[in-house]
Design a protein around this motif. Structure first.
Motif, PDB file in Angstrom:
ATOM      1  N   LEU A 145       0.855  -1.190   0.000  1.00 52.18           N
ATOM      2  CA  LEU A 145       0.000   0.000   0.000  1.00 52.18           C
ATOM      3  C   LEU A 145       0.891   1.239   0.000  1.00 52.18           C
ATOM      4  O   LEU A 145       1.897   1.283   0.708  1.00 52.18           O
ATOM      5  CB  LEU A 145      -0.910   0.035   1.227  1.00 52.18           C
ATOM      6  CG  LEU A 145      -1.968  -1.054   1.351  1.00 52.18           C
ATOM      7  CD1 LEU A 145      -2.558  -1.046   2.755  1.00 52.18           C
ATOM      8  CD2 LEU A 145      -3.069  -0.866   0.322  1.00 52.18           C
ATOM      9  N   GLN A 146       0.543   2.208  -0.785  1.00 50.38           N
ATOM     10  CA  GLN A 146       1.193   3.500  -0.714  1.00 50.38           C
ATOM     11  C   GLN A 146       0.466   4.387   0.289  1.00 50.38           C
ATOM     12  O   GLN A 146       1.069   4.994   1.170  1.00 50.38           O
ATOM     13  CB  GLN A 146       1.198   4.170  -2.096  1.00 50.38           C
ATOM     14  CG  GLN A 146       1.954   3.390  -3.161  1.00 50.38           C
ATOM     15  CD  GLN A 146       3.439   3.340  -2.916  1.00 50.38           C
ATOM     16  OE1 GLN A 146       4.008   4.263  -2.344  1.00 50.38           O
ATOM     17  NE2 GLN A 146       4.080   2.271  -3.349  1.00 50.38           N
ATOM     18  N   ILE A 147      -0.866   4.442   0.142  1.00 52.65           N
ATOM     19  CA  ILE A 147      -1.739   5.214   1.039  1.00 52.65           C
ATOM     20  C   ILE A 147      -2.960   4.363   1.345  1.00 52.65           C
ATOM     21  O   ILE A 147      -3.588   3.812   0.430  1.00 52.65           O
ATOM     22  CB  ILE A 147      -2.164   6.548   0.400  1.00 52.65           C
ATOM     23  CG1 ILE A 147      -0.946   7.432   0.117  1.00 52.65           C
ATOM     24  CG2 ILE A 147      -3.144   7.293   1.299  1.00 52.65           C
ATOM     25  CD1 ILE A 147      -1.266   8.722  -0.604  1.00 52.65           C
ATOM     26  N   ASP A 202      -8.685   3.665  12.004  1.00 56.92           N
ATOM     27  CA  ASP A 202      -9.402   4.792  12.596  1.00 56.92           C
ATOM     28  C   ASP A 202      -8.392   5.849  13.007  1.00 56.92           C
ATOM     29  O   ASP A 202      -7.197   5.742  12.713  1.00 56.92           O
ATOM     30  CB  ASP A 202     -10.249   4.338  13.787  1.00 56.92           C
ATOM     31  CG  ASP A 202      -9.443   3.566  14.827  1.00 56.92           C
ATOM     32  OD1 ASP A 202      -8.191   3.643  14.775  1.00 56.92           O
ATOM     33  OD2 ASP A 202     -10.041   2.904  15.680  1.00 56.92           O
ATOM     34  N   ALA A 203      -8.891   6.884  13.694  1.00 57.29           N
ATOM     35  CA  ALA A 203      -8.010   7.994  14.081  1.00 57.29           C
ATOM     36  C   ALA A 203      -6.870   7.524  14.981  1.00 57.29           C
ATOM     37  O   ALA A 203      -5.745   8.014  14.875  1.00 57.29           O
ATOM     38  CB  ALA A 203      -8.830   9.075  14.780  1.00 57.29           C
ATOM     39  N   LYS A 204      -7.144   6.566  15.853  1.00 52.86           N
ATOM     40  CA  LYS A 204      -6.120   6.091  16.779  1.00 52.86           C
ATOM     41  C   LYS A 204      -4.981   5.399  16.041  1.00 52.86           C
ATOM     42  O   LYS A 204      -3.806   5.530  16.408  1.00 52.86           O
ATOM     43  CB  LYS A 204      -6.751   5.135  17.801  1.00 52.86           C
ATOM     44  CG  LYS A 204      -5.766   4.549  18.795  1.00 52.86           C
ATOM     45  CD  LYS A 204      -6.450   3.603  19.749  1.00 52.86           C
ATOM     46  CE  LYS A 204      -5.460   2.973  20.721  1.00 52.86           C
ATOM     47  NZ  LYS A 204      -6.121   2.016  21.637  1.00 52.86           N
ATOM     48  N   HIS A 205      -5.282   4.642  14.999  1.00 50.04           N
ATOM     49  CA  HIS A 205      -4.277   3.869  14.287  1.00 50.04           C
ATOM     50  C   HIS A 205      -3.737   4.592  13.057  1.00 50.04           C
ATOM     51  O   HIS A 205      -2.843   4.069  12.381  1.00 50.04           O
ATOM     52  CB  HIS A 205      -4.849   2.521  13.869  1.00 50.04           C
ATOM     53  CG  HIS A 205      -5.206   1.627  15.016  1.00 50.04           C
ATOM     54  ND1 HIS A 205      -6.410   1.709  15.672  1.00 50.04           N
ATOM     55  CD2 HIS A 205      -4.494   0.657  15.647  1.00 50.04           C
ATOM     56  CE1 HIS A 205      -6.441   0.807  16.639  1.00 50.04           C
ATOM     57  NE2 HIS A 205      -5.299   0.169  16.647  1.00 50.04           N
ATOM     58  N   SER A 206      -4.267   5.760  12.729  1.00 49.93           N
ATOM     59  CA  SER A 206      -3.795   6.477  11.548  1.00 49.93           C
ATOM     60  C   SER A 206      -2.433   7.115  11.815  1.00 49.93           C
ATOM     61  O   SER A 206      -2.036   7.325  12.953  1.00 49.93           O
ATOM     62  CB  SER A 206      -4.804   7.552  11.148  1.00 49.93           C
ATOM     63  OG  SER A 206      -4.921   8.540  12.165  1.00 49.93           O
ATOM     64  N   GLY A 207      -1.723   7.420  10.727  1.00 50.58           N
ATOM     65  CA  GLY A 207      -0.411   8.056  10.872  1.00 50.58           C
ATOM     66  C   GLY A 207       0.521   7.623   9.755  1.00 50.58           C
ATOM     67  O   GLY A 207       0.133   6.956   8.794  1.00 50.58           O
ATOM     68  N   ALA A 208       1.797   8.013   9.887  1.00 49.79           N
ATOM     69  CA  ALA A 208       2.828   7.662   8.907  1.00 49.79           C
ATOM     70  C   ALA A 208       3.620   6.476   9.449  1.00 49.79           C
ATOM     71  O   ALA A 208       4.372   6.613  10.417  1.00 49.79           O
ATOM     72  CB  ALA A 208       3.742   8.859   8.655  1.00 49.79           C
ATOM     73  N   TYR A 209       3.461   5.314   8.845  1.00 52.63           N
ATOM     74  CA  TYR A 209       4.150   4.096   9.262  1.00 52.63           C
ATOM     75  C   TYR A 209       5.377   3.895   8.372  1.00 52.63           C
ATOM     76  O   TYR A 209       5.274   3.893   7.141  1.00 52.63           O
ATOM     77  CB  TYR A 209       3.229   2.890   9.162  1.00 52.63           C
ATOM     78  CG  TYR A 209       2.154   2.853  10.225  1.00 52.63           C
ATOM     79  CD1 TYR A 209       2.311   2.098  11.383  1.00 52.63           C
ATOM     80  CD2 TYR A 209       0.984   3.589  10.080  1.00 52.63           C
ATOM     81  CE1 TYR A 209       1.331   2.058  12.363  1.00 52.63           C
ATOM     82  CE2 TYR A 209      -0.006   3.563  11.054  1.00 52.63           C
ATOM     83  CZ  TYR A 209       0.175   2.803  12.199  1.00 52.63           C
ATOM     84  OH  TYR A 209      -0.798   2.776  13.167  1.00 52.63           O
ATOM     85  N   THR A 210       6.537   3.717   9.007  1.00 55.26           N
ATOM     86  CA  THR A 210       7.801   3.580   8.284  1.00 55.26           C
ATOM     87  C   THR A 210       8.407   2.214   8.548  1.00 55.26           C
ATOM     88  O   THR A 210       8.572   1.821   9.710  1.00 55.26           O
ATOM     89  CB  THR A 210       8.797   4.673   8.706  1.00 55.26           C
ATOM     90  OG1 THR A 210       8.228   5.952   8.470  1.00 55.26           O
ATOM     91  CG2 THR A 210      10.095   4.555   7.928  1.00 55.26           C
ATOM     92  N   LYS A 226      -4.584   6.846   6.539  1.00 54.95           N
ATOM     93  CA  LYS A 226      -5.448   8.002   6.756  1.00 54.95           C
ATOM     94  C   LYS A 226      -6.797   7.570   7.311  1.00 54.95           C
ATOM     95  O   LYS A 226      -7.288   6.472   7.010  1.00 54.95           O
ATOM     96  CB  LYS A 226      -5.648   8.773   5.449  1.00 54.95           C
ATOM     97  CG  LYS A 226      -4.361   9.311   4.849  1.00 54.95           C
ATOM     98  CD  LYS A 226      -4.626  10.106   3.592  1.00 54.95           C
ATOM     99  CE  LYS A 226      -3.348  10.682   3.004  1.00 54.95           C
ATOM    100  NZ  LYS A 226      -3.615  11.506   1.796  1.00 54.95           N
ATOM    101  N   ALA A 227      -7.398   8.451   8.111  1.00 57.73           N
ATOM    102  CA  ALA A 227      -8.709   8.179   8.713  1.00 57.73           C
ATOM    103  C   ALA A 227      -9.374   9.496   9.075  1.00 57.73           C
ATOM    104  O   ALA A 227      -8.692  10.525   9.215  1.00 57.73           O
ATOM    105  CB  ALA A 227      -8.559   7.300   9.949  1.00 57.73           C
TER     106      ALA A 227
END
Length: 391
Positions: A145-147, A202-210, A226-227
């Motif tokens: 996945l990219q996004i 959801d909002a809790k798990h959203s973010g930039a994963y590296t 994104k969420a």
């Protein structure tokens, strides 16, 4: 009178625009490996008079020949900045690095007045410091996945990265969220395949994963999750006193960040949109936080349900706060009630004590006279019995 010329030690430092650096220059002829888009070389020279600084590099097609670099060279990718005060400082930066930028870079300095004269030889030679820069192509990380944008039926997801042709042996891997390590994912596995499971989108798990690989140099890539935003409030119910300030606060969480905050409230005729600066309303938005202030509070108009709405590029979330307005003397009534209770309690105790004392005295008198009558009658009976026995 002879003029004395001195030239201090030449220092050459390296700074890159990225974290992908295997080392840094501590001394001339150090080797640096870079896989990012730009680099910066810093040169500091101490001397009297203040020396001049020049930048040179080897030719692309001939490693034995060096040519001087100027600001704007290599199709405007080279930028050179000079500062001349008590000492001389210079910075050269190269953007949009390519394999052709690999090579030796040299900082030269001299304060000899004939240093640039083509007819006369300078008395003081140019001092030099070098750095070898090696530009490495980015290793390819294949991501599933990219996004990740959430849909109604997405309850969980798996993020994966697969590193092809690593620059060196993989000594370990780790997942990071918003540049913070997820400690449970750190291992010493050398497998190029990395996976991370999200329990929800959801909002809790959203973010930039590296996905980060411990190689030389290190390699990483990012997946954006994104969420819709999460909206948090301190209390479901707030209150204020009539004529004072009323304050309500909402905070957001998640990625992407909130783009717009909207406040509204429920009225008898429907929902009223609240606009900053109108009537007694003041709204202050501070990124992931918004604050609604009402002054002065009116007990008839300002109490009710207020709605805090946060919107980002994925969606919107709303939270409800019930606001109560107390009268001007609302804080006095509890105090007066306590005073009244104390007065009533004291009066009851006083009346009870006044009425109890006479009863206690009469009871004592009755208890004192009863044994005398009882003893007298007993004595008479005993006397009669003795008289009868004597007959």
């Amino acid at each position: 009178m002879a003029t004395t010329t001195t030239l201090g030690v030449l220092l050459l430092l390296l700074r890159t625009a990225s974290a992908y650096v295997a080392g840094f220059i501590k001394s001339p002829l150090s080797e640096v490996k870079i896989i990012e888009e730009s680099i910066e070389l810093h040169c500091v020279v101490i001397g009297k008079p203040t020396p001049e600084i020049q930048w040179w590099s080897v030719e692309v097609n001939d490693t034995k020949v060096m040519s001087q670099l100027y600001d704007g060279a290599r199709q405007q990718r080279v930028n050179i900045h000079f500062t001349y005060n008590l000492d001389a400082k210079s910075t050269i930066s190269i953007t949009n690095l390519s394999i052709e930028d690999t090579g030796t870079y040299e900082c030269r300095a001299s304060n000899d007045p004939y240093r640039n004269d083509l007819k006369k030889s300078p008395k003081a030679k140019w001092i030099r410091s070098q750095a070898t820069v090696i530009v490495i192509e980015h290793p390819i990380i294949i991501k599933n996945l990219q996004i990740l944008n959430p849909a109604e039926n997405v309850k969980e997801a798996i993020l994966s990265c697969n590193l092809t042709d690593p620059p060196s042996f993989i000594e370990g891997r780790v997942w990071r969220k918003d540049d913070i390590e997820i400690s449970a994912t750190k291992d010493s596995d050398s497998s190029p395949l990395m996976e991370y499971k999200l329990d929800a989108v959801d909002a809790k798990h959203s973010g930039a994963y590296t996905c980060h690989y411990f190689t030389t140099p290190s390699v990483n890539d990012t997946i954006l999750v994104k969420a819709p935003p999460g909206v948090n409030i301190d209390k479901k119910s707030e209150h204020g006193n009539e004529g004072d300030y009323g304050v309500m606060v909402c905070r957001s969480s998640g990625y992407p960040p909130v783009e717009n905050w909207i406040w509204s409230r429920q009225t008898n005729t429907g929902t009223e949109l609240l606009v900053n600066g109108t009537k007694n309303i003041a709204i202050k938005n501070m990124g992931n936080k918004t604050e609604l202030r009402i002054f002065p509070l009116n007990i008839e108009e300002d109490q009710g349900d207020y709605f805090c709405n946060a919107t980002n590029e994925i969606g919107a979330r709303v939270e409800t706060i019930h606001f109560r307005v107390r009268g001007r003397f609302a804080a006095v009534w509890p105090f007066l009630g306590i005073v009244a209770e104390v007065i009533v309690l004291v009066a009851i105790i006083f009346i009870y004590e006044k009425r109890r004392k006479p009863d206690e005295i009469s009871d004592d008198d009755e208890q004192g006279s009863a044994p005398l009558k009882s003893n007298s009658s007993t004595n008479h009976k005993d006397k009669n019995i003795r008289q009868r026995n004597s007959n």
